[in-house]
Scaffold this motif. Structure first.
Motif, mmCIF file in Angstrom:
data_model
loop_
_atom_site.group_PDB
_atom_site.id
_atom_site.type_symbol
_atom_site.label_atom_id
_atom_site.label_comp_id
_atom_site.label_asym_id
_atom_site.label_seq_id
_atom_site.Cartn_x
_atom_site.Cartn_y
_atom_site.Cartn_z
ATOM 1 N N UNK A 106 -144.089 29.298 24.615
ATOM 2 C CA UNK A 106 -144.054 30.248 25.715
ATOM 3 C C UNK A 106 -145.156 29.942 26.728
ATOM 4 N N UNK A 107 -146.354 29.651 26.238
ATOM 5 C CA UNK A 107 -147.467 29.316 27.131
ATOM 6 C C UNK A 107 -147.178 28.011 27.885
ATOM 7 N N UNK A 108 -146.630 27.021 27.187
ATOM 8 C CA UNK A 108 -146.281 25.752 27.831
ATOM 9 C C UNK A 108 -145.230 25.933 28.914
ATOM 10 N N UNK A 109 -144.220 26.747 28.618
ATOM 11 C CA UNK A 109 -143.185 27.016 29.616
ATOM 12 C C UNK A 109 -143.771 27.751 30.818
ATOM 13 N N UNK A 110 -144.641 28.708 30.559
ATOM 14 C CA UNK A 110 -145.280 29.468 31.641
ATOM 15 C C UNK A 110 -146.063 28.507 32.549
ATOM 16 N N UNK A 111 -146.861 27.632 31.937
ATOM 17 C CA UNK A 111 -147.644 26.664 32.717
ATOM 18 C C UNK A 111 -146.726 25.720 33.487
ATOM 19 N N UNK A 112 -145.641 25.283 32.851
ATOM 20 C CA UNK A 112 -144.683 24.387 33.502
ATOM 21 C C UNK A 112 -144.091 25.035 34.753
ATOM 22 N N UNK A 113 -143.652 26.274 34.628
ATOM 23 C CA UNK A 113 -143.067 26.970 35.769
ATOM 24 C C UNK A 113 -144.093 27.206 36.869
ATOM 25 N N UNK A 114 -145.332 27.514 36.478
ATOM 26 C CA UNK A 114 -146.374 27.723 37.476
ATOM 27 C C UNK A 114 -146.693 26.423 38.218
ATOM 28 N N UNK A 115 -146.695 25.300 37.497
ATOM 29 C CA UNK A 115 -146.929 24.001 38.134
ATOM 30 C C UNK A 115 -145.808 23.643 39.101
ATOM 31 N N UNK A 116 -144.614 24.117 38.838
ATOM 32 C CA UNK A 116 -143.483 23.874 39.735
ATOM 33 C C UNK A 116 -143.533 24.775 40.956
ATOM 34 N N UNK A 117 -144.515 25.685 40.988
ATOM 35 C CA UNK A 117 -144.702 26.525 42.167
ATOM 36 C C UNK A 117 -143.978 27.847 42.149
ATOM 37 N N UNK A 118 -143.449 28.241 40.993
ATOM 38 C CA UNK A 118 -142.775 29.531 40.924
ATOM 39 C C UNK A 118 -143.799 30.652 40.989
ATOM 40 N N UNK A 119 -143.415 31.752 41.618
ATOM 41 C CA UNK A 119 -144.294 32.920 41.685
ATOM 42 C C UNK A 119 -144.337 33.599 40.315
ATOM 43 N N UNK A 120 -145.301 34.478 40.130
ATOM 44 C CA UNK A 120 -145.437 35.178 38.843
ATOM 45 C C UNK A 120 -144.170 35.952 38.475
ATOM 46 N N UNK A 121 -143.563 36.711 39.408
ATOM 47 C CA UNK A 121 -142.305 37.403 39.051
ATOM 48 C C UNK A 121 -141.176 36.430 38.680
ATOM 49 N N UNK A 122 -141.102 35.279 39.370
ATOM 50 C CA UNK A 122 -140.081 34.289 39.044
ATOM 51 C C UNK A 122 -140.314 33.690 37.657
ATOM 52 N N UNK A 123 -141.589 33.439 37.327
ATOM 53 C CA UNK A 123 -141.932 32.913 35.996
ATOM 54 C C UNK A 123 -141.529 33.921 34.928
ATOM 55 N N UNK A 124 -141.890 35.185 35.141
ATOM 56 C CA UNK A 124 -141.559 36.225 34.166
ATOM 57 C C UNK A 124 -140.044 36.371 34.005
ATOM 58 N N UNK A 125 -139.304 36.257 35.099
ATOM 59 C CA UNK A 125 -137.845 36.345 35.024
ATOM 60 C C UNK A 125 -137.273 35.156 34.250
ATOM 61 N N UNK A 126 -137.802 33.965 34.520
ATOM 62 C CA UNK A 126 -137.317 32.765 33.835
ATOM 63 C C UNK A 126 -137.606 32.804 32.335
ATOM 64 N N UNK A 127 -138.697 33.446 31.965
ATOM 65 C CA UNK A 127 -139.110 33.495 30.556
ATOM 66 C C UNK A 127 -138.735 34.795 29.855
ATOM 67 N N UNK A 128 -137.949 35.642 30.507
ATOM 68 C CA UNK A 128 -137.672 36.967 29.962
ATOM 69 C C UNK A 128 -137.144 36.917 28.529
ATOM 70 N N UNK A 129 -136.071 36.157 28.275
ATOM 71 C CA UNK A 129 -135.463 36.164 26.941
ATOM 72 C C UNK A 129 -136.362 35.499 25.910
ATOM 73 N N UNK A 130 -137.090 34.471 26.315
ATOM 74 C CA UNK A 130 -138.056 33.860 25.398
ATOM 75 C C UNK A 130 -139.154 34.859 25.038
ATOM 76 N N UNK A 131 -139.607 35.633 26.028
ATOM 77 C CA UNK A 131 -140.650 36.634 25.768
ATOM 78 C C UNK A 131 -140.138 37.744 24.859
ATOM 79 N N UNK A 132 -138.896 38.164 25.061
ATOM 80 C CA UNK A 132 -138.301 39.195 24.195
ATOM 81 C C UNK A 132 -138.202 38.669 22.765
ATOM 82 N N UNK A 133 -137.752 37.430 22.622
ATOM 83 C CA UNK A 133 -137.643 36.812 21.298
ATOM 84 C C UNK A 133 -139.008 36.736 20.632
ATOM 85 N N UNK A 134 -140.016 36.307 21.380
ATOM 86 C CA UNK A 134 -141.368 36.196 20.836
ATOM 87 C C UNK A 134 -141.907 37.564 20.414
ATOM 88 N N UNK A 135 -141.723 38.577 21.238
ATOM 89 C CA UNK A 135 -142.215 39.919 20.896
ATOM 90 C C UNK A 135 -141.570 40.447 19.618
#
Length: 192
Positions: free
Chosen positions: A129-158
């Motif tokens: 999850x942290x690696x994906x977050x960093x990857x999306x941030x490096x691609x220039x996605x905004x914080x809301x876009x990163x959170x949206x892209x990782x939503x299901x992974x974050x739900x699974x992790x929680x």
């Protein structure tokens, strides 16, 4: 293509659970094939001893004992609990004659699954999850876009992060049921 938490973490976990089932079925099949079914009756004893010995890690982690390297004890805990569970599952086989062994085996199975969730999935999933977050941030996605892209992974992790709330109480249920099974065997099998 982005790898999902499901494919990268949960699928390997499922494969290891399948290996546990396969080892159990192969062991039971082998005993039947070699006409050594009676060995399965006694595999519950060393399996239970291995599971009990694996608890040294828990005692060390909670500081009830102070000796032993926690990392080594964790490895021994994982191996001992896994091998002990295979032995107990082979012991159980398909020869359930009462409700108590069924319940103890089910509780042990849930406990093994929850332990493997903690071991295999949680730390890997956190890193993923942290690696994906960093990857999306490096691609220039905004914080809301990163959170949206990782939503299901974050739900699974929680959901997986709650594993200890299941692991310890289920172990206690398993221990009580196993102890009841052991006592009933001692009383009714004519050993004393």
């Amino acid at each position: 293509m982005e790898k999902s938490l499901w494919r990268e973490q949960i699928l390997p976990f499922t494969a290891l659970m399948g290996l546990l089932a396969l080892a159990t079925l192969a062991g039971d099949f082998l005993l039947h094939r070699l006409n050594l079914v009676w060995v399965g009756r006694y595999l519950g004893i060393p399996g239970t001893i291995l599971i009990i010995l694996s608890l040294v890690y828990s005692l060390r982690k909670r500081k009830y004992i102070s000796s032993g390297n926690p990392k080594t004890l964790l490895t021994l805990h994982e191996i001992g609990a896994w091998l002990g569970s295979v032995m107990v599952l082979i012991h159980a086989g398909i020869h359930f004659n009462a409700i108590l062994p069924w319940l103890a085996t089910i509780a042990m199975g849930v406990n093994v699954i929850s332990g493997m969730v903690g071991k295999l999935l949680l730390s890997r999933s956190r890193r993923h999850l942290q690696g994906q977050r960093e990857h999306f941030q490096l691609r220039g996605l905004s914080q809301p876009e990163v959170e949206k892209a990782l939503f299901w992974d974050a739900v699974t992790f929680d959901a997986m992060a709650k594993w200890r709330k299941v692991h310890i109480p289920i172990f206690i249920v398993f221990a009580v049921l196993a102890l009841g099974h052991i006592i009933s065997i001692i009383l009714f099998w004519g050993w004393i």
